[in-house]
Scaffold this active site. Structure first.
Site, mmCIF file in Angstrom:
data_model
loop_
_atom_site.group_PDB
_atom_site.id
_atom_site.type_symbol
_atom_site.label_atom_id
_atom_site.label_comp_id
_atom_site.label_asym_id
_atom_site.label_seq_id
_atom_site.Cartn_x
_atom_site.Cartn_y
_atom_site.Cartn_z
ATOM 1 N N LYS A 1 131.871 -16.493 16.705
ATOM 2 C CA LYS A 1 131.683 -17.685 16.795
ATOM 3 C C LYS A 1 133.127 -18.469 16.384
ATOM 4 C CE LYS A 1 126.781 -18.358 16.659
ATOM 5 N NZ LYS A 1 126.406 -16.666 16.415
ATOM 6 N N PHE A 2 134.187 -18.021 16.853
ATOM 7 C CA PHE A 2 135.625 -18.791 16.512
ATOM 8 C C PHE A 2 135.464 -20.447 16.676
ATOM 9 C CE2 PHE A 2 137.221 -14.380 17.779
ATOM 10 C CZ PHE A 2 137.082 -13.903 16.443
HETATM 11 O O1 C5P Z 1 116.784 -12.535 14.740
HETATM 12 P P1 C5P Z 1 117.128 -13.329 16.033
HETATM 13 O O2 C5P Z 1 116.755 -12.611 17.283
HETATM 14 O O3 C5P Z 1 116.768 -14.708 15.730
HETATM 15 O O4 C5P Z 1 118.853 -13.295 16.194
HETATM 16 C C1 C5P Z 1 119.463 -14.073 17.298
HETATM 17 C C2 C5P Z 1 121.001 -13.760 17.122
HETATM 18 O O5 C5P Z 1 121.636 -14.358 17.783
HETATM 19 C C3 C5P Z 1 121.733 -14.032 15.674
HETATM 20 O O6 C5P Z 1 122.460 -12.857 15.507
HETATM 21 C C4 C5P Z 1 122.154 -15.296 15.765
HETATM 22 O O7 C5P Z 1 123.382 -15.292 14.930
HETATM 23 C C5 C5P Z 1 122.406 -15.259 17.314
HETATM 24 N N1 C5P Z 1 122.820 -16.507 17.897
HETATM 25 C C6 C5P Z 1 121.798 -17.359 17.858
HETATM 26 N N2 C5P Z 1 122.205 -18.646 18.658
HETATM 27 C C7 C5P Z 1 123.390 -18.760 19.228
HETATM 28 C C8 C5P Z 1 124.307 -17.772 19.457
HETATM 29 C C9 C5P Z 1 124.013 -16.834 18.513
HETATM 30 O O8 C5P Z 1 120.766 -17.331 17.330
HETATM 31 N N3 C5P Z 1 123.511 -20.144 19.799
#
Ligand code: C5P
Length: 256
Positions: free
Chosen positions: A65-66
């Protein structure tokens, strides 16, 4: 992405050590082909974990996520591209019986970093992939985190950021399953949509807010479903992944 390839499972390796990550991947064997490496694991093990996954033939979603000034983000993206091995080398590796080499296929940056940051990153990624003769990871913009509450105008914000990402040359966005169908409709079949915040029926929501089930995300047109805790923290990660894959398959089979 074609409709047939939509709904691929990505397991988020949100753990602290190389060994924990290695064990999860070993447990999930051939079921899962794409793993997400985020800031938690990358700050612990760095590129070594990416190399490990590539050597196992797994593809990597590098979710760092830069969000910085355009030049800093572009240089970081350049180094992400360089994690992939040259195409000729990959072809050689793939010729060996039973061997294949994975790639970093997806990489995230924050759309709120602005158009200049996004387009410079997109330009550098293309240029570097050509120069190094490697596969270019798809650049994907984070719109609104799925942990953020459901404000009244969230769909408009996600759409505006998605439009900006597309106009800047990004390949897709990260968006909750709740916004996916709208974005798909507006921005076309080829625009990649990655959906985190996936919760199989009955599983704990944790800090996520705009959650969807695997089948809802598939029905709404998500290309990739990111699942972390429901698999990684499950008593039996293999069973948990299996049941999500079943749900994805059923949702895909029942599409009109
Ligand atoms: O454990 P969980 O299923 O909630 O993990 C979701 C993953 O997706 C995490 O690694 C989180 O950093 C990532 N993520 C998110 N929302 C975003 C982008 C990435 O939850 N918008």
């Amino acid at each position: 992405m074609t409709e047939k390839n939509r709904g691929q499972l990505i397991v988020a390796l949100d753990v602290d050590t190389f060994e924990e990550a290695r064990q999860i991947v070993a447990t999930l064997t051939d079921k899962v082909h794409i793993y997400k490496v985020g800031s938690q694991l990358f700050t612990a093990c760095g590129p070594a974990i990416v190399r490990h996954l590539q050597a196992l033939g797994k593809n990597v979603f590098l979710d760092l996520k830069f969000h910085d000034i355009p030049n800093t983000v572009a240089q970081a993206v350049k180094n992400v591209v360089r994690l992939n091995i040259p195409v000729f080398e990959k072809n050689e590796q793939d010729k060996r019986p039973g061997a294949s080499f994975g790639a970093v296929i997806l990489c995230t940056l924050h759309t709120s970093g602005g158009q200049e940051m996004l387009s410079l990153a997109a330009q550098i990624a293309t240029k570097e992939a050509e120069a190094a003769q490697v596969m270019k990871p798809k650049l994907v913009g984070v719109t609104v985190l799925t942990s953020e509450a459901n404000k009244a105008n969230i769909r408009d914000i996600v759409f505006q950021r998605a439009q900006e990402a597309q106009a800047s040359g990004l390949d897709g966005i990260v968006a909750s399953g709740q916004e996916a169908s709208f974005i798909r409709q507006k921005l076309g079949e080829d625009f990649i949509i990655i959906t985190p915040g996936i919760r199989p029926p009955g599983s704990a929501v944790g800090d996520q807010t705009r959650v969807t089930t695997p089948s809802e995300a598939v029905q709404n047109g998500s290309d990739f479903l990111v699942v972390g805790r429901p698999v990684v923290k499950a008593e039996n990660p293999s069973l948990a992944a299996e049941s999500i894959l079943q749900e994805i398959k059923q949702a895909k089979d029942s599409r009109p």
